[in-house]
Design an enzyme around this catalytic site. Sequence first.
Site, PDB file in Angstrom:
ATOM      1  N   ARG A 237     -34.707 -32.690 -32.830  1.00 21.95           N
ATOM      2  CA  ARG A 237     -33.853 -33.637 -32.119  1.00 21.95           C
ATOM      3  C   ARG A 237     -33.512 -34.786 -33.069  1.00 21.95           C
ATOM      4  O   ARG A 237     -34.372 -35.306 -33.770  1.00 21.95           O
ATOM      5  CB  ARG A 237     -34.541 -34.184 -30.863  1.00 21.95           C
ATOM      6  CG  ARG A 237     -34.601 -33.192 -29.702  1.00 21.95           C
ATOM      7  CD  ARG A 237     -33.217 -32.924 -29.126  1.00 21.95           C
ATOM      8  NE  ARG A 237     -33.241 -32.006 -28.001  1.00 21.95           N
ATOM      9  CZ  ARG A 237     -33.055 -30.705 -28.096  1.00 21.95           C
ATOM     10  NH1 ARG A 237     -32.864 -30.150 -29.284  1.00 21.95           N
ATOM     11  NH2 ARG A 237     -33.071 -29.937 -27.019  1.00 21.95           N
ATOM     12  N   ASP A 261     -30.242 -30.410 -39.063  1.00 16.67           N
ATOM     13  CA  ASP A 261     -29.385 -29.610 -38.187  1.00 16.67           C
ATOM     14  C   ASP A 261     -29.073 -30.389 -36.919  1.00 16.67           C
ATOM     15  O   ASP A 261     -28.316 -29.930 -36.071  1.00 16.67           O
ATOM     16  CB  ASP A 261     -30.088 -28.291 -37.843  1.00 16.67           C
ATOM     17  CG  ASP A 261     -29.211 -27.344 -37.035  1.00 16.67           C
ATOM     18  OD1 ASP A 261     -28.057 -27.117 -37.449  1.00 16.67           O
ATOM     19  OD2 ASP A 261     -29.672 -26.849 -35.984  1.00 16.67           O
ATOM     20  N   GLU A 266     -25.154 -37.280 -32.618  1.00 19.07           N
ATOM     21  CA  GLU A 266     -24.390 -36.042 -32.738  1.00 19.07           C
ATOM     22  C   GLU A 266     -23.472 -35.762 -31.555  1.00 19.07           C
ATOM     23  O   GLU A 266     -22.529 -34.985 -31.676  1.00 19.07           O
ATOM     24  CB  GLU A 266     -25.334 -34.853 -32.927  1.00 19.07           C
ATOM     25  CG  GLU A 266     -26.162 -34.486 -31.714  1.00 19.07           C
ATOM     26  CD  GLU A 266     -26.999 -33.239 -31.946  1.00 19.07           C
ATOM     27  OE1 GLU A 266     -26.819 -32.270 -31.191  1.00 19.07           O
ATOM     28  OE2 GLU A 266     -27.827 -33.223 -32.866  1.00 19.07           O
ATOM     29  N   HIS A 298     -26.097 -28.368 -35.631  1.00 15.13           N
ATOM     30  CA  HIS A 298     -26.936 -27.905 -34.519  1.00 15.13           C
ATOM     31  C   HIS A 298     -26.752 -26.405 -34.265  1.00 15.13           C
ATOM     32  O   HIS A 298     -26.466 -25.967 -33.148  1.00 15.13           O
ATOM     33  CB  HIS A 298     -26.629 -28.687 -33.244  1.00 15.13           C
ATOM     34  CG  HIS A 298     -27.793 -28.782 -32.306  1.00 15.13           C
ATOM     35  ND1 HIS A 298     -28.155 -29.945 -31.674  1.00 15.13           N
ATOM     36  CD2 HIS A 298     -28.698 -27.853 -31.912  1.00 15.13           C
ATOM     37  CE1 HIS A 298     -29.216 -29.727 -30.906  1.00 15.13           C
ATOM     38  NE2 HIS A 298     -29.552 -28.446 -31.036  1.00 15.13           N
TER      39      HIS A 298
END
Length: 334
Positions: A237, A261, A266, A298
């Site tokens: 996260r 990632d 985001e 992600h």
Amino acid sequence: MQIAVFSARPYDRRFLEEANARDGAGQGFQFVHFDAALDVHTAALAQGCTAVCVFVNDRLDAPVLQALHALGVRAVLLRCAGFNNVDLAEAARLGFFVARVPAYSPEAVAEHALALVMTLNRQTHRAYNRVREGNFMLDGLLGRTLHGRTVGIVGTGKIGLATARIFRGMGCTVLGHDPYPSPDFEGVGESVGLDDLLARADIVSLHCPLTTDTQHLINDASLARMKPGAMLVNTSRGGLVDTHAVIRALKSRRLGHLAIDVYEQESALFFQDLSGEIIDDEAFQRLMTFPNVLVTGHQGFFTVEALQEISAITLGNLADFAAGRACANRVGAD
């Protein structure tokens, strides 16, 4: 029963409909897909639906939950493991059924963490671009052999354990930290305190949930405790990492590499095509200027197997709600 699916991409539609045809046959489930993310402005799209199906960047704070409740929505189906985007206290007050997908193909995320490490360590992303331009020089592409390196896994749940097993198989020394240690990890690596892990690890990989205790787990102080030149990897996260602290650590050369990632902000970027837009997130743009930073959008979960499992478990949670029976994946229940 109609279910409003928010943040629905083509792959979400495909796998949810396939699961519904297979596992939901005869139960009368009908999915209504929306590209839009769920927030207070889009909640009205759930008019006529009994449930909403949401993803990591959909917002389910008190105003959104109240709006959904007024529309007759009574269930929130998370097609992800995390639920930090849901106001669980308000959901409980309103009597919502909230269920998640607690674990799905942990190897998918673990393998992506490895891909990030391998790519950044051996500079294969830069080599790919060079070769396409006819440049076969090796200067600037020097990496390190991973065999014999020390990898620290923060969070030794299913994904962390899968990651630990991969790195152990590559000949790495594996350290793990978790306030709730997994007995299975003891056969893979050494459980240590967080400070010890940060000081000893050449690579630190985050695999823990985002809670009030883990918010900005990686900050100026924890970065200062890391081994100089270490690599930080985050496939969990974005809020685990203080982006500005990481930028400072990269600028000072304290942090050797960063592979992420997920990103703290985001929700304004990921899962959409902004290639023709000006991205006004200055912190993100600053990160992208570092040659030792690798960012993916992600996609750690993004395998056929994981999407099949997410859809199947989501359908199971929906069936439990429809039948009024206990659901093992329910969160926030009294």
